[in-house]
Design a protein around this motif. Structure first.
Motif, PDB file in Angstrom:
ATOM      1  N   ARG A  72     -36.727  -7.674 -59.028  1.00 38.20           N
ATOM      2  CA  ARG A  72     -37.433  -7.245 -60.242  1.00 38.20           C
ATOM      3  C   ARG A  72     -36.438  -6.947 -61.369  1.00 38.20           C
ATOM      4  O   ARG A  72     -36.691  -7.264 -62.534  1.00 38.20           O
ATOM      5  N   ARG A 120     -45.493   5.543 -60.535  1.00 38.61           N
ATOM      6  CA  ARG A 120     -46.480   4.469 -60.733  1.00 38.61           C
ATOM      7  C   ARG A 120     -47.034   4.542 -62.152  1.00 38.61           C
ATOM      8  O   ARG A 120     -47.152   3.516 -62.834  1.00 38.61           O
ATOM      9  N   GLU A 156     -46.180   0.205 -54.959  1.00 37.37           N
ATOM     10  CA  GLU A 156     -47.250   0.415 -53.972  1.00 37.37           C
ATOM     11  C   GLU A 156     -46.847  -0.076 -52.577  1.00 37.37           C
ATOM     12  O   GLU A 156     -47.159   0.566 -51.576  1.00 37.37           O
ATOM     13  N   ILE A 157     -46.135  -1.191 -52.529  1.00 41.22           N
ATOM     14  CA  ILE A 157     -45.649  -1.700 -51.226  1.00 41.22           C
ATOM     15  C   ILE A 157     -44.701  -0.665 -50.604  1.00 41.22           C
ATOM     16  O   ILE A 157     -44.798  -0.302 -49.431  1.00 41.22           O
ATOM     17  N   LYS A 179     -46.833  -3.163 -58.369  1.00 37.31           N
ATOM     18  CA  LYS A 179     -47.063  -3.782 -57.058  1.00 37.31           C
ATOM     19  C   LYS A 179     -45.945  -3.394 -56.067  1.00 37.31           C
ATOM     20  O   LYS A 179     -46.205  -3.048 -54.916  1.00 37.31           O
ATOM     21  N   LEU A 180     -44.707  -3.423 -56.560  1.00 34.89           N
ATOM     22  CA  LEU A 180     -43.567  -3.040 -55.697  1.00 34.89           C
ATOM     23  C   LEU A 180     -43.661  -1.579 -55.279  1.00 34.89           C
ATOM     24  O   LEU A 180     -43.434  -1.229 -54.122  1.00 34.89           O
ATOM     25  N   GLU A 203     -47.336  -4.590 -64.351  1.00 35.53           N
ATOM     26  CA  GLU A 203     -48.069  -4.785 -63.087  1.00 35.53           C
ATOM     27  C   GLU A 203     -47.151  -5.194 -61.941  1.00 35.53           C
ATOM     28  O   GLU A 203     -47.357  -4.797 -60.795  1.00 35.53           O
ATOM     29  N   ALA A 204     -46.145  -6.012 -62.242  1.00 33.52           N
ATOM     30  CA  ALA A 204     -45.245  -6.486 -61.178  1.00 33.52           C
ATOM     31  C   ALA A 204     -44.501  -5.310 -60.543  1.00 33.52           C
ATOM     32  O   ALA A 204     -44.357  -5.232 -59.310  1.00 33.52           O
ATOM     33  N   SER A 205     -44.043  -4.370 -61.382  1.00 34.08           N
ATOM     34  CA  SER A 205     -43.326  -3.206 -60.841  1.00 34.08           C
ATOM     35  C   SER A 205     -44.281  -2.292 -60.079  1.00 34.08           C
ATOM     36  O   SER A 205     -43.916  -1.723 -59.046  1.00 34.08           O
TER      37      SER A 205
END
Ligand code: FE2
Ligand code: FE2
Length: 286
Positions: A145, A196, A212-213, A209-210, A205-207
């Motif tokens: 990222r 978050r 949350e994973i 998603k990370l 949004e891409a960050s």
């Protein structure tokens, strides 16, 4: 094509020799690759009972990485691209230390003996190899990222605060589990909603998603710390909650700070009785 150090590692197939090798690998991506190889090759299954290796006093870092005292690092708040990058960079740094901490607990406590003379069960090592693999995955996701945003890990200075906790607890497995996995990793769950939000307000949004994973995996890491802390306490005939309350003030400076992510902690099996008594009294009344 395996790198030279990978080939050297493959000559030694014990879990501890791999752990020591990974700790001594300065390049973070190579560290992550080797970590995933240990998982894929099933090294643990091939290790012998007498497995033993000496961990380095501290893990290797690339010479060009600037490592500063924790108080001298400004953590990004996510309001601009530069501060989002700073935040991702600081999270990547934490994941890199977390990967090393997983390998260090494996190799440093490989010969730990329970009161009846037994060694730790194999499942202890399986659990921490899984944690190491998760941390390697987290580091790689964050590094990727950072590259997407025009940066890379190492572009900014980092701190080594987490390793201080490792050094302080190098002689005591219960203290290590308490401080690293049940204080620091649980703190990671507490700050997740705020982190978050910082990306959400920027529409990143891409960050998100990370984040949350990583969060889902981190719950299992706190759970692993709690599981083995409780297991060892039961073998030593100690009450786990009061032992935790004795150890944390010995090895962690200050009180635990609210707000807590009670739901996240609960998902890891950590109920309020563990952490609320370690909050500064004024906060408890507030
Ligand atoms: Fe992580
Ligand atoms: Fe973790």
């Amino acid at each position: 094509m395996p790198s030279e150090s990978t080939q050297a590692c493959s000559l030694e197939n014990t879990l501890c020799s791999w752990a020591a090798k990974i700790l001594c690998t300065p390049d973070p991506e190579e560290k992550a690759t080797l970590t995933h190889q240990v998982q894929e090759y099933g090294i643990l299954e091939r290790s012998q009972k007498s497995d033993r290796a000496n961990p380095p006093a501290q893990p290797s870092r690339k010479a060009e990485l600037t490592v500063l005292h924790p108080g001298r690092i400004k953590r990004g708040k996510g309001g601009t691209l530069a501060s989002r990058i700073a935040l991702l960079h600081s999270l990547a740094n934490i994941e890199l230390w977390a990967m090393d901490l997983s390998w260090d607990i494996i190799v440093r406590f490989a010969t730990f003996q329970l009161p009846n003379g037994d060694r730790l069960p194999r499942e202890f090592f399986t659990d921490f190899v899984k944690v190491a693999g998760d941390e390697a995955k987290h580091y790689m996701l964050l590094q990727k990222r950072l590259v997407e945003l025009g940066c890379f890990f190492g572009a900014l200075p980092v701190h080594n605060g987490l390793w201080q906790s490792a050094a302080d607890t190098a002689h005591d497995l219960l203290a290590r589990l308490a401080i690293v996995h049940m204080v620091h990793e649980a703190r990671g769950l507490d700050i997740q909603p705020q982190t978050r939000n910082r990306f959400a307000t920027q529409g990143d949004e891409a960050s998100i998603k990370l984040i949350e994973i990583i969060y889902t995996d981190e719950i299992t890491h706190v759970a692993a710390g709690l599981k083995w802390f409780t297991y060892i306490c039961s073998k030593e005939n100690r009450d786990p909650v009061s032992t935790f309350h004795e150890l944390v003030p010995m090895y962690f400076k200050g009180y635990l700070k609210p707000p807590f992510n009670a739901a996240g902690r609960q998902s890891a099996g950590m109920t309020e009785e563990w952490y609320l008594p370690l909050v500064k009294p004024a906060h408890k009344e507030a």
